[in-house]
Design an enzyme around this catalytic site. Sequence first.
Site, PDB file in Angstrom:
ATOM      1  N   THR A 172       0.818  -1.206   0.000  1.00  0.00           N
ATOM      2  CA  THR A 172       0.000   0.000   0.000  1.00  0.00           C
ATOM      3  C   THR A 172       0.856   1.260   0.000  1.00  0.00           C
ATOM      4  O   THR A 172       1.991   1.249   0.498  1.00  0.00           O
ATOM      5  CB  THR A 172      -0.903  -0.004   1.256  1.00  0.00           C
ATOM      6  OG1 THR A 172      -1.485   1.281   1.436  1.00  0.00           O
ATOM      7  CG2 THR A 172      -0.099  -0.317   2.517  1.00  0.00           C
ATOM      8  N   ASP A 173       0.280   2.342  -0.512  1.00  0.00           N
ATOM      9  CA  ASP A 173       0.988   3.634  -0.482  1.00  0.00           C
ATOM     10  C   ASP A 173       1.146   4.168   0.936  1.00  0.00           C
ATOM     11  O   ASP A 173       1.975   5.041   1.194  1.00  0.00           O
ATOM     12  CB  ASP A 173       0.285   4.661  -1.370  1.00  0.00           C
ATOM     13  CG  ASP A 173      -1.158   4.957  -0.981  1.00  0.00           C
ATOM     14  OD1 ASP A 173      -1.667   4.325  -0.025  1.00  0.00           O
ATOM     15  OD2 ASP A 173      -1.790   5.805  -1.646  1.00  0.00           O
ATOM     16  N   GLU A 174       0.353   3.621   1.875  1.00  0.00           N
ATOM     17  CA  GLU A 174       0.402   4.138   3.246  1.00  0.00           C
ATOM     18  C   GLU A 174       1.737   3.914   3.924  1.00  0.00           C
ATOM     19  O   GLU A 174       2.016   4.533   4.952  1.00  0.00           O
ATOM     20  CB  GLU A 174      -0.680   3.480   4.106  1.00  0.00           C
ATOM     21  CG  GLU A 174      -2.061   3.825   3.692  1.00  0.00           C
ATOM     22  CD  GLU A 174      -3.059   3.471   4.765  1.00  0.00           C
ATOM     23  OE1 GLU A 174      -2.663   3.236   5.907  1.00  0.00           O
ATOM     24  OE2 GLU A 174      -4.253   3.432   4.431  1.00  0.00           O
ATOM     25  N   TYR A 198      -1.499  -0.501  11.254  1.00  0.00           N
ATOM     26  CA  TYR A 198      -1.697  -1.175   9.965  1.00  0.00           C
ATOM     27  C   TYR A 198      -0.560  -0.837   8.997  1.00  0.00           C
ATOM     28  O   TYR A 198       0.088  -1.732   8.434  1.00  0.00           O
ATOM     29  CB  TYR A 198      -3.046  -0.789   9.350  1.00  0.00           C
ATOM     30  CG  TYR A 198      -3.120  -1.082   7.863  1.00  0.00           C
ATOM     31  CD1 TYR A 198      -3.114  -2.394   7.395  1.00  0.00           C
ATOM     32  CD2 TYR A 198      -3.152  -0.044   6.924  1.00  0.00           C
ATOM     33  CE1 TYR A 198      -3.158  -2.672   6.029  1.00  0.00           C
ATOM     34  CE2 TYR A 198      -3.194  -0.314   5.561  1.00  0.00           C
ATOM     35  CZ  TYR A 198      -3.189  -1.628   5.127  1.00  0.00           C
ATOM     36  OH  TYR A 198      -3.218  -1.903   3.780  1.00  0.00           O
ATOM     37  N   LYS A 200       2.443  -3.196   7.285  1.00  0.00           N
ATOM     38  CA  LYS A 200       2.668  -3.366   5.843  1.00  0.00           C
ATOM     39  C   LYS A 200       4.100  -2.928   5.470  1.00  0.00           C
ATOM     40  O   LYS A 200       4.761  -3.569   4.649  1.00  0.00           O
ATOM     41  CB  LYS A 200       1.638  -2.562   5.036  1.00  0.00           C
ATOM     42  CG  LYS A 200       0.200  -3.047   5.166  1.00  0.00           C
ATOM     43  CD  LYS A 200      -0.024  -4.447   4.612  1.00  0.00           C
ATOM     44  CE  LYS A 200       0.094  -4.518   3.112  1.00  0.00           C
ATOM     45  NZ  LYS A 200      -0.292  -5.880   2.613  1.00  0.00           N
TER      46      LYS A 200
HETATM   47  P1  NAD Z   1      -9.697  -7.158   2.787  1.00  0.00           P
HETATM   48  O1  NAD Z   1      -9.653  -6.896   4.253  1.00  0.00           O
HETATM   49  O2  NAD Z   1     -10.946  -6.874   2.041  1.00  0.00           O
HETATM   50  O3  NAD Z   1      -9.331  -8.694   2.515  1.00  0.00           O
HETATM   51  C1  NAD Z   1      -8.268  -9.336   3.171  1.00  0.00           C
HETATM   52  C2  NAD Z   1      -8.433 -10.842   2.994  1.00  0.00           C
HETATM   53  O4  NAD Z   1      -7.306 -11.473   3.613  1.00  0.00           O
HETATM   54  C3  NAD Z   1      -9.688 -11.403   3.659  1.00  0.00           C
HETATM   55  O5  NAD Z   1     -10.337 -12.312   2.805  1.00  0.00           O
HETATM   56  C4  NAD Z   1      -9.151 -12.116   4.894  1.00  0.00           C
HETATM   57  O6  NAD Z   1      -9.937 -13.242   5.294  1.00  0.00           O
HETATM   58  C5  NAD Z   1      -7.769 -12.541   4.410  1.00  0.00           C
HETATM   59  N1  NAD Z   1      -6.830 -12.733   5.528  1.00  0.00           N
HETATM   60  C6  NAD Z   1      -6.558 -11.878   6.540  1.00  0.00           C
HETATM   61  N2  NAD Z   1      -5.644 -12.411   7.362  1.00  0.00           N
HETATM   62  C7  NAD Z   1      -5.333 -13.626   6.854  1.00  0.00           C
HETATM   63  C8  NAD Z   1      -4.444 -14.657   7.254  1.00  0.00           C
HETATM   64  N3  NAD Z   1      -3.707 -14.546   8.365  1.00  0.00           N
HETATM   65  N4  NAD Z   1      -4.347 -15.760   6.492  1.00  0.00           N
HETATM   66  C9  NAD Z   1      -5.099 -15.900   5.360  1.00  0.00           C
HETATM   67  N5  NAD Z   1      -5.975 -14.969   4.952  1.00  0.00           N
HETATM   68  C10 NAD Z   1      -6.079 -13.834   5.689  1.00  0.00           C
HETATM   69  O7  NAD Z   1      -8.459  -6.362   2.181  1.00  0.00           O
HETATM   70  P2  NAD Z   1      -8.287  -5.692   0.745  1.00  0.00           P
HETATM   71  O8  NAD Z   1      -8.770  -4.305   0.789  1.00  0.00           O
HETATM   72  O9  NAD Z   1      -8.790  -6.613  -0.280  1.00  0.00           O
HETATM   73  O10 NAD Z   1      -6.681  -5.630   0.676  1.00  0.00           O
HETATM   74  C11 NAD Z   1      -5.942  -6.709   0.100  1.00  0.00           C
HETATM   75  C12 NAD Z   1      -4.477  -6.354   0.104  1.00  0.00           C
HETATM   76  O11 NAD Z   1      -4.265  -5.158  -0.630  1.00  0.00           O
HETATM   77  C13 NAD Z   1      -3.896  -6.086   1.493  1.00  0.00           C
HETATM   78  O12 NAD Z   1      -2.590  -6.610   1.538  1.00  0.00           O
HETATM   79  C14 NAD Z   1      -3.864  -4.573   1.589  1.00  0.00           C
HETATM   80  O13 NAD Z   1      -2.854  -4.140   2.464  1.00  0.00           O
HETATM   81  C15 NAD Z   1      -3.571  -4.213   0.165  1.00  0.00           C
HETATM   82  N6  NAD Z   1      -4.022  -2.882  -0.308  1.00  0.00           N
HETATM   83  C16 NAD Z   1      -5.307  -2.504  -0.113  1.00  0.00           C
HETATM   84  C17 NAD Z   1      -5.746  -1.278  -0.623  1.00  0.00           C
HETATM   85  C18 NAD Z   1      -7.176  -0.818  -0.462  1.00  0.00           C
HETATM   86  O14 NAD Z   1      -7.483   0.310  -0.826  1.00  0.00           O
HETATM   87  N7  NAD Z   1      -8.093  -1.638   0.026  1.00  0.00           N
HETATM   88  C19 NAD Z   1      -4.842  -0.459  -1.306  1.00  0.00           C
HETATM   89  C20 NAD Z   1      -3.512  -0.885  -1.475  1.00  0.00           C
HETATM   90  C21 NAD Z   1      -3.126  -2.104  -0.978  1.00  0.00           C
HETATM   91  O1  DAU Z   2      -4.054   3.918   0.668  1.00  0.00           O
HETATM   92  C1  DAU Z   2      -4.313   2.545   0.614  1.00  0.00           C
HETATM   93  C2  DAU Z   2      -5.096   2.129   1.840  1.00  0.00           C
HETATM   94  O2  DAU Z   2      -6.413   2.612   1.655  1.00  0.00           O
HETATM   95  C3  DAU Z   2      -5.097   0.621   2.066  1.00  0.00           C
HETATM   96  O3  DAU Z   2      -3.801   0.194   2.365  1.00  0.00           O
HETATM   97  C4  DAU Z   2      -6.037   0.233   3.205  1.00  0.00           C
HETATM   98  O4  DAU Z   2      -6.121  -1.182   3.307  1.00  0.00           O
HETATM   99  C5  DAU Z   2      -7.403   0.793   2.917  1.00  0.00           C
HETATM  100  O5  DAU Z   2      -8.262   0.534   4.012  1.00  0.00           O
HETATM  101  C6  DAU Z   2      -7.310   2.305   2.691  1.00  0.00           C
HETATM  102  O6  DAU Z   2      -6.929   2.979   3.907  1.00  0.00           O
HETATM  103  P1  DAU Z   2      -7.656   4.349   4.346  1.00  0.00           P
HETATM  104  O7  DAU Z   2      -7.495   4.498   5.804  1.00  0.00           O
HETATM  105  O8  DAU Z   2      -7.253   5.464   3.463  1.00  0.00           O
HETATM  106  O9  DAU Z   2      -9.184   3.943   3.932  1.00  0.00           O
HETATM  107  P2  DAU Z   2     -10.593   4.118   4.665  1.00  0.00           P
HETATM  108  O10 DAU Z   2     -11.607   3.601   3.713  1.00  0.00           O
HETATM  109  O11 DAU Z   2     -10.594   3.567   6.043  1.00  0.00           O
HETATM  110  O12 DAU Z   2     -10.724   5.698   4.777  1.00  0.00           O
HETATM  111  C7  DAU Z   2     -10.580   6.523   3.634  1.00  0.00           C
HETATM  112  C8  DAU Z   2     -10.691   7.973   4.095  1.00  0.00           C
HETATM  113  O13 DAU Z   2     -12.024   8.218   4.539  1.00  0.00           O
HETATM  114  C9  DAU Z   2      -9.796   8.306   5.262  1.00  0.00           C
HETATM  115  O14 DAU Z   2      -9.366   9.651   5.138  1.00  0.00           O
HETATM  116  C10 DAU Z   2     -10.717   8.160   6.479  1.00  0.00           C
HETATM  117  C11 DAU Z   2     -12.048   8.624   5.913  1.00  0.00           C
HETATM  118  N1  DAU Z   2     -13.284   8.039   6.499  1.00  0.00           N
HETATM  119  C12 DAU Z   2     -13.346   6.687   6.644  1.00  0.00           C
HETATM  120  C13 DAU Z   2     -14.508   6.089   7.110  1.00  0.00           C
HETATM  121  C14 DAU Z   2     -14.609   4.579   7.288  1.00  0.00           C
HETATM  122  C15 DAU Z   2     -14.346   8.850   6.802  1.00  0.00           C
HETATM  123  O15 DAU Z   2     -14.277  10.085   6.671  1.00  0.00           O
HETATM  124  N2  DAU Z   2     -15.500   8.275   7.267  1.00  0.00           N
HETATM  125  C16 DAU Z   2     -15.628   6.917   7.440  1.00  0.00           C
HETATM  126  O16 DAU Z   2     -16.706   6.449   7.856  1.00  0.00           O
END
Ligand code: NAD
Ligand code: DAU
Length: 335
Positions: free
Chosen positions: A124-126, A151, A155
């Site tokens: 992730t970019d975070e 988190y 990562k």
């Molecule tokens: P998500 O929470 O929707 O899904 C995560 C999945 O991983 C779930 O199905 C969960 O059951 C599984 N999991 C968790 N712990 C596990 C373990 N110990 N063993 C096996 N399975 C396990 O997450 P997502 O949003 O789909 O993110 C997927 C990946 O992409 C993550 O690595 C996250 O850091 C990365 N990522 C997410 C975003 C975003 O915006 N959501 C952006 C950039 C990178």
């Molecule tokens: O940047 C990539 C990341 O993006 C991933 O690595 C993470 O897995 C993914 O969860 C996401 O992280 P964020 O913390 O940016 O996403 P989130 O959806 O939790 O929140 C997005 C923005 O919205 C953040 O500024 C917090 C805000 N927010 C979030 C929620 C849930 C609100 O204002 N209200 C809300 O109810």
Amino acid sequence: MRVLVTGGAGFIGSNFVLRARETRPEWSVTVLDKLTYAAHRDSLAPVLGDGAADVHLVVGDVADEALVDRLVAEHDLVIHFAAESHNDNSLEHPWPFIESNIVGTFRLLEAVRRHDKRIHHISTDEVYGDLELDDPDRFVEATPVNPSSPYSASKASADLLVRAWIRSFGISATISNCSNNYGPRQHVEKFIPRQVTNILQGIRPKVYGSGTNVRDWIHVDDHNDAVVAIIEQGRLGETYLIGADGERNNLEIVATLLDLMDRPADWFEHVSDRPGHDLRYAIDSGKLRRETDWRPRYGDIRAGLAQTVQWYRDNPEWWQAAKVHAEQVYAQIGR
Ligand code: NAD
Ligand code: DAU
């Protein structure tokens, strides 16, 4: 090619598997997923089965050394999505993030090393921390890691393990760091699906703090296509940033959702802010675009959000139970 997709029942992983069935039908795909609260087994229902062309689901933990060793030995490539992924949860209960994200990645790396396989690590970019709103620079691959939350620290730790295993042991690995994804099948604890399902239930969207925090939004299919491009065209040992020039602040996203869903522009509420809330993420994906033929297909965020809203409208049975649980968790932390 035999591909092991960890976390394939989550948001990005399930979209990856569904899309890979269409774009790479020659791949044989196994999903390893612990099926945590964040997983939706139903997401994979159209492709699961016992036939040779079906996707196989193994329910298990990436931190389980013996299971991971056996599965990695049986596959050619690991695509590692599995992680605890929600910042708010990491602030309340950090341990699962350490175990799944750091120990789990360590177990995979060791198995990849033992069996001489390839791994693509999804990150992730975070990990780079945050930017000022007026900072002219965006994140690039050389930006130093500077994570803010448990988190993002977990990562960043996993990324550093992968880099060390590349350098010290010469494993075949690539890393991608992507910005915020949106699209179908995202858990309702996350910002966009939380607000969409709130509006569908007649509840006002909830904006943390001022709402001026900026995220760099990308459609999940664009992220997943970039992952395939890196696997097929990227250089081993390299890190690639994935982003689609989609910077918007949270107020702008809520305004678009309210407009798409026929609600007044002021029909939302501010709630208390997330501790340590990152201000802005922004990705420069120049390296990825120079070295592969990947380009985002969803240039228009409004159109992508409209598709996403429609998916949640059409699939209430997918999200309703998870919504009840997610809102109970938010009620406990006052957001
Ligand atoms: P998500 O929470 O929707 O899904 C995560 C999945 O991983 C779930 O199905 C969960 O059951 C599984 N999991 C968790 N712990 C596990 C373990 N110990 N063993 C096996 N399975 C396990 O997450 P997502 O949003 O789909 O993110 C997927 C990946 O992409 C993550 O690595 C996250 O850091 C990365 N990522 C997410 C975003 C975003 O915006 N959501 C952006 C950039 C990178
Ligand atoms: O940047 C990539 C990341 O993006 C991933 O690595 C993470 O897995 C993914 O969860 C996401 O992280 P964020 O913390 O940016 O996403 P989130 O959806 O939790 O929140 C997005 C923005 O919205 C953040 O500024 C917090 C805000 N927010 C979030 C929620 C849930 C609100 O204002 N209200 C809300 O109810």
